[in-house]
Scaffold this motif. Structure first.
Motif, PDB file in Angstrom:
ATOM      1  N   LEU A   1       5.953  -8.493   2.694  1.00  0.00           N
ATOM      2  CA  LEU A   1       5.622  -7.089   2.962  1.00  0.00           C
ATOM      3  C   LEU A   1       4.591  -6.574   1.960  1.00  0.00           C
ATOM      4  O   LEU A   1       3.629  -5.888   2.340  1.00  0.00           O
ATOM      5  CB  LEU A   1       6.889  -6.236   2.904  1.00  0.00           C
ATOM      6  CG  LEU A   1       6.691  -4.728   3.092  1.00  0.00           C
ATOM      7  CD1 LEU A   1       6.091  -4.415   4.457  1.00  0.00           C
ATOM      8  CD2 LEU A   1       8.021  -3.994   2.910  1.00  0.00           C
TER       9      LEU A   1
ATOM     10  N   SER B   1       0.806  -5.317   2.715  1.00  0.00           N
ATOM     11  CA  SER B   1       0.343  -3.984   2.326  1.00  0.00           C
ATOM     12  C   SER B   1      -0.983  -4.072   1.585  1.00  0.00           C
ATOM     13  O   SER B   1      -1.860  -3.212   1.746  1.00  0.00           O
ATOM     14  CB  SER B   1       1.397  -3.286   1.467  1.00  0.00           C
ATOM     15  OG  SER B   1       1.496  -3.881   0.191  1.00  0.00           O
TER      16      SER B   1
ATOM     17  N   PRO C   1       3.667   0.291   2.137  1.00  0.00           N
ATOM     18  CA  PRO C   1       4.911  -0.419   2.450  1.00  0.00           C
ATOM     19  C   PRO C   1       6.123   0.490   2.563  1.00  0.00           C
ATOM     20  O   PRO C   1       7.117   0.127   3.189  1.00  0.00           O
ATOM     21  CB  PRO C   1       5.060  -1.400   1.279  1.00  0.00           C
ATOM     22  CG  PRO C   1       4.295  -0.779   0.162  1.00  0.00           C
ATOM     23  CD  PRO C   1       3.139  -0.081   0.817  1.00  0.00           C
TER      24      PRO C   1
END
Length: 250
Positions: free
Chosen positions: A140, A144, A151
């Motif tokens: 993640l 981002s 995020p």
């Protein structure tokens, strides 16, 4: 980069969510009420969706070789065709899961009176999910940085899945595609969501001419649940058999 990690973890939106752990530990896919998606009102909405987005669905079916009725069924089950995409910040979900192997941190949120056998089983489950969540959290943060995403703005389920097709970060990285050609991937837009779900299924073996059992096996790579896969196939079969519009379609 360290500065990204520091900036994100010091954001006031970051929250520890230990209360979600009992739900994860007692979650049983085989006992979920999948029959709700076969009720007339849900099926009517699915049929209306199939009709309203027919050109887009035909294009994606032609490109990826995945039945348009199956894609509609998948989105109906995953997010009720985009109506229910989850309310948790997936960063907080994954970060909370990542530290769940710390028994002292989470034990007060678990059912009281656990036997030694139950405690050992829960510890094992939490250790496994902690490792998985840590990997997803890293992905993640990578996403981002790569796509300029916030995020902490992404919201989804208690399992860290987001968007119409409910992808986890690693699935986004591997299978999400820019379906509408606007230069970005957004799983909260139908074109990108449908194309990404179709791309996932094709990558896991979906192709024209599969038997029903083969289709079920592919769908179970998306969610390791036979009732889940059966429900999507039943929705697809209904949509193929009932092309007319319901008079009670919302």
């Amino acid at each position: 980069p360290a500065e990204l990690v520091e900036r994100v973890f010091t954001d006031p939106r970051v929250r520890f969510l230990p209360q979600i752990m009992p739900r994860k530990l007692t979650w049983d896919e085989t006992k979920l009420p999948y029959q709700q998606f076969l009720k007339p009102q849900r099926l009517a909405r699915a049929r209306a969706f199939l009709r309203d987005y027919a050109p887009l669905l035909r294009e994606i079916e032609s490109t990826y070789g995945v039945d348009k009725e199956v894609l509609v069924g998948l989105l109906l089950v995953e997010s009720d065709l985009g109506r229910h995409r989850g309310r948790y910040r997936i960063f907080n979900v994954l970060a909370s899961m990542a530290v769940s192997a710390d028994w002292q941190r989470v034990k007060s949120y678990l059912p009281p009176g656990l036997s030694p056998e139950e405690e050992a089983r829960f510890r094992k489950i939490m250790a496994r999910r902690s490792r998985w969540a840590y990997r997803e959290l890293r992905v993640l943060l990578e996403l981002s940085r790569k796509y300029g995403m916030d995020p902490l703005a992404l919201k989804g389920s208690i399992f860290g899945a987001f968007g119409y097709p409910q992808f986890v970060p690693s699935s986004f990285r591997k299978y999400a595609v820019d379906g509408n050609g606007d230069g970005r991937i957004d799983l909260y837009t139908l074109t990108d969501a449908l194309a990404s779900a179709a791309n996932y299924l094709r990558a896991h073996g979906w192709r024209p001419g599969l038997s029903r059992e083969e289709k079920k096996r592919v769908l179970m790579t998306y969610n390791h649940s036979e009732p889940y896969a059966e429900t999507i196939l039943k929705i697809a079969e209904y949509l193929r058999a009932s092309p007319r519009r319901d008079s009670n379609t919302p």
